[in-house]
Design a protein around this motif. Structure first.
Motif, PDB file in Angstrom:
ATOM      1  N   SER A  81       0.844  -1.206   0.000  1.00 25.28           N
ATOM      2  CA  SER A  81       0.000   0.000   0.000  1.00 25.28           C
ATOM      3  C   SER A  81       0.876   1.251   0.000  1.00 25.28           C
ATOM      4  O   SER A  81       1.814   1.342   0.794  1.00 25.28           O
ATOM      5  CB  SER A  81      -0.897   0.042   1.242  1.00 25.28           C
ATOM      6  OG  SER A  81      -1.790  -1.026   1.247  1.00 25.28           O
ATOM      7  N   GLN A  85      -1.940   6.318   0.986  1.00 15.50           N
ATOM      8  CA  GLN A  85      -3.176   5.585   1.241  1.00 15.50           C
ATOM      9  C   GLN A  85      -3.264   5.173   2.713  1.00 15.50           C
ATOM     10  O   GLN A  85      -4.330   5.249   3.323  1.00 15.50           O
ATOM     11  CB  GLN A  85      -3.262   4.339   0.359  1.00 15.50           C
ATOM     12  CG  GLN A  85      -3.712   4.626  -1.047  1.00 15.50           C
ATOM     13  CD  GLN A  85      -3.936   3.357  -1.860  1.00 15.50           C
ATOM     14  OE1 GLN A  85      -3.888   2.243  -1.333  1.00 15.50           O
ATOM     15  NE2 GLN A  85      -4.166   3.530  -3.145  1.00 15.50           N
ATOM     16  N   TYR A 165     -13.058  -0.992  -3.290  1.00 15.49           N
ATOM     17  CA  TYR A 165     -12.064  -0.674  -4.327  1.00 15.49           C
ATOM     18  C   TYR A 165     -10.828  -1.560  -4.153  1.00 15.49           C
ATOM     19  O   TYR A 165     -10.327  -2.141  -5.119  1.00 15.49           O
ATOM     20  CB  TYR A 165     -11.682   0.803  -4.240  1.00 15.49           C
ATOM     21  CG  TYR A 165     -10.507   1.160  -5.128  1.00 15.49           C
ATOM     22  CD1 TYR A 165     -10.681   1.355  -6.497  1.00 15.49           C
ATOM     23  CD2 TYR A 165      -9.224   1.277  -4.596  1.00 15.49           C
ATOM     24  CE1 TYR A 165      -9.613   1.660  -7.319  1.00 15.49           C
ATOM     25  CE2 TYR A 165      -8.142   1.582  -5.407  1.00 15.49           C
ATOM     26  CZ  TYR A 165      -8.337   1.766  -6.770  1.00 15.49           C
ATOM     27  OH  TYR A 165      -7.269   2.061  -7.582  1.00 15.49           O
ATOM     28  N   HIS A 166     -10.354  -1.664  -2.918  1.00 11.09           N
ATOM     29  CA  HIS A 166      -9.185  -2.513  -2.655  1.00 11.09           C
ATOM     30  C   HIS A 166      -9.485  -3.977  -2.984  1.00 11.09           C
ATOM     31  O   HIS A 166      -8.636  -4.684  -3.517  1.00 11.09           O
ATOM     32  CB  HIS A 166      -8.762  -2.390  -1.184  1.00 11.09           C
ATOM     33  CG  HIS A 166      -7.883  -1.221  -0.921  1.00 11.09           C
ATOM     34  ND1 HIS A 166      -6.518  -1.277  -1.031  1.00 11.09           N
ATOM     35  CD2 HIS A 166      -8.184   0.054  -0.569  1.00 11.09           C
ATOM     36  CE1 HIS A 166      -6.006  -0.091  -0.743  1.00 11.09           C
ATOM     37  NE2 HIS A 166      -6.994   0.737  -0.469  1.00 11.09           N
ATOM     38  N   HIS A 167     -10.698  -4.416  -2.668  1.00 14.28           N
ATOM     39  CA  HIS A 167     -11.059  -5.820  -2.882  1.00 14.28           C
ATOM     40  C   HIS A 167     -11.229  -6.144  -4.368  1.00 14.28           C
ATOM     41  O   HIS A 167     -10.730  -7.158  -4.846  1.00 14.28           O
ATOM     42  CB  HIS A 167     -12.350  -6.134  -2.125  1.00 14.28           C
ATOM     43  CG  HIS A 167     -12.718  -7.575  -2.146  1.00 14.28           C
ATOM     44  ND1 HIS A 167     -12.010  -8.530  -1.448  1.00 14.28           N
ATOM     45  CD2 HIS A 167     -13.715  -8.233  -2.798  1.00 14.28           C
ATOM     46  CE1 HIS A 167     -12.559  -9.722  -1.653  1.00 14.28           C
ATOM     47  NE2 HIS A 167     -13.591  -9.562  -2.465  1.00 14.28           N
ATOM     48  N   GLN A 170      -7.760  -3.599  -6.491  1.00 12.48           N
ATOM     49  CA  GLN A 170      -6.388  -3.821  -6.013  1.00 12.48           C
ATOM     50  C   GLN A 170      -6.130  -5.298  -5.700  1.00 12.48           C
ATOM     51  O   GLN A 170      -4.981  -5.710  -5.617  1.00 12.48           O
ATOM     52  CB  GLN A 170      -6.124  -2.990  -4.747  1.00 12.48           C
ATOM     53  CG  GLN A 170      -6.287  -1.491  -4.915  1.00 12.48           C
ATOM     54  CD  GLN A 170      -5.224  -0.905  -5.822  1.00 12.48           C
ATOM     55  OE1 GLN A 170      -5.491  -0.617  -6.978  1.00 12.48           O
ATOM     56  NE2 GLN A 170      -4.019  -0.755  -5.311  1.00 12.48           N
ATOM     57  N   ASP A 172      -6.328  -6.873  -2.937  1.00 12.68           N
ATOM     58  CA  ASP A 172      -5.526  -7.107  -1.734  1.00 12.68           C
ATOM     59  C   ASP A 172      -6.439  -7.536  -0.582  1.00 12.68           C
ATOM     60  O   ASP A 172      -7.637  -7.731  -0.763  1.00 12.68           O
ATOM     61  CB  ASP A 172      -4.674  -5.873  -1.377  1.00 12.68           C
ATOM     62  CG  ASP A 172      -5.507  -4.642  -1.048  1.00 12.68           C
ATOM     63  OD1 ASP A 172      -6.662  -4.809  -0.602  1.00 12.68           O
ATOM     64  OD2 ASP A 172      -5.013  -3.512  -1.226  1.00 12.68           O
ATOM     65  N   THR A 174      -7.408  -5.991   2.179  1.00 13.96           N
ATOM     66  CA  THR A 174      -7.980  -4.941   3.021  1.00 13.96           C
ATOM     67  C   THR A 174      -9.357  -5.318   3.563  1.00 13.96           C
ATOM     68  O   THR A 174      -9.602  -5.217   4.769  1.00 13.96           O
ATOM     69  CB  THR A 174      -8.071  -3.615   2.237  1.00 13.96           C
ATOM     70  OG1 THR A 174      -6.757  -3.230   1.834  1.00 13.96           O
ATOM     71  CG2 THR A 174      -8.676  -2.516   3.076  1.00 13.96           C
TER      72      THR A 174
END
Length: 196
Positions: A81, A85, A165-167, A170, A172, A174
Motif C-alpha cells: 500500500s 493511502q 475498491y481494494h477488494h 487492487q 488485496d 484490506t
C-alpha cells in the motif's frame, strides 16, 4: 481465528465489534429518519426511547472497541500500500471513531436540553441528563445531531467504497481481514488469489 488482532488481520473480537456497530448505526439511521414522521402515540415514544437507548449502546461499544484496539493492537498496513493511502486510511479510521462517539453524544445532549421525560436505557435504568432544559439550545443541538449524522453517513460511504475498491480492483486483503477467515481444506492447495 484468534480473538486478538494479528499483524495480518483483525481478530474475532474486533470483527464482532466492527460489524455490530455497523448494524446498530444502520438501525439508528433508518429509525432516526422514519420516526420524525410518526404520529404522537405510545408507539412514537417507544420508538424514540429505542433510538436513544441504541445510540447510548453505540457510545459504550465504541469505548469498548477503542480499549480493545489499545490492548490488542492493529494489523500492519497491507503490503504494497502506498504511504499516502495508509495515511488517509488512518485519518479516516480516527474520524470514524470520533463521529461514532459524537453523533449519539449530540443526540444525548439534544434529549437533555429538550426537557423531555427521563429516558430509561432499554427500560433498565434512568439515564442522567447532561444539561438542563434550554429552549435556546434545542435547535443548536438538533442541528448538530443532524449534521454530524450526515457527516458520518458520508464518511462511512467513503470507507466502504475504499474497502470495495481494494477488494475488487487492487485485489488485496484490506476487506478480507475484517471478515471471518474461511477454513481451508488441507488436502487441496489454496488458489493463488487466497494466498496472502
Amino acid at each position: 481465528m484468534t480473538l486478538k488482532n494479528t499483524d495480518e488481520r483483525w481478530g474475532a473480537i474486533s470483527q464482532l465489534l466492527h460489524w455490530l456497530i455497523v448494524l446498530l448505526i444502520l438501525i439508528l439511521a433508518v429509525v432516526g429518519l422514519v420516526m420524525v414522521e410518526l404520529p404522537k402515540s405510545p408507539r412514537y415514544f417507544w420508538v424514540y426511547d429505542l433510538h436513544k437507548s441504541t445510540g447510548l449502546a453505540v457510545i459504550a461499544l465504541v469505548v469498548v472497541r477503542l480499549l480493545w484496539r489499545w490492548y490488542a493492537g492493529a494489523p500492519r498496513p497491507v503490503p504494497g500500500s502506498p504511504h499516502w493511502q495508509e495515511r488517509i486510511a488512518n485519518i479516516t479510521h480516527w474520524l470514524l471513531y470520533a463521529l461514532m462517539f459524537a453523533v449519539p453524544l449530540s443526540g444525548w445532549l439534544f434529549d437533555s436540553v429538550s426537557g423531555l421525560r427521563p429516558l430509561r436505557f432499554f427500560g433498565l435504568f434512568k439515564v442522567p441528563k447532561l444539561l438542563p432544559p434550554s429552549q435556546s439550545l434545542q435547535p443548536v443541538m438538533r442541528d448538530s445531531h443532524e449534521w454530524l449524522f450526515w457527516l458520518l453517513v458520508a464518511l462511512v460511504a467513503v470507507h466502504a467504497a475504499a474497502a470495495f475498491y481494494h477488494h475488487l480492483f487492487q485485489h488485496d486483503a484490506t476487506l478480507r481481514r475484517m471478515l471471518p477467515s474461511r477454513r481451508r481444506n488441507v488436502s487441496s492447495p489454496s488458489p493463488a488469489s487466497e494466498i496472502r
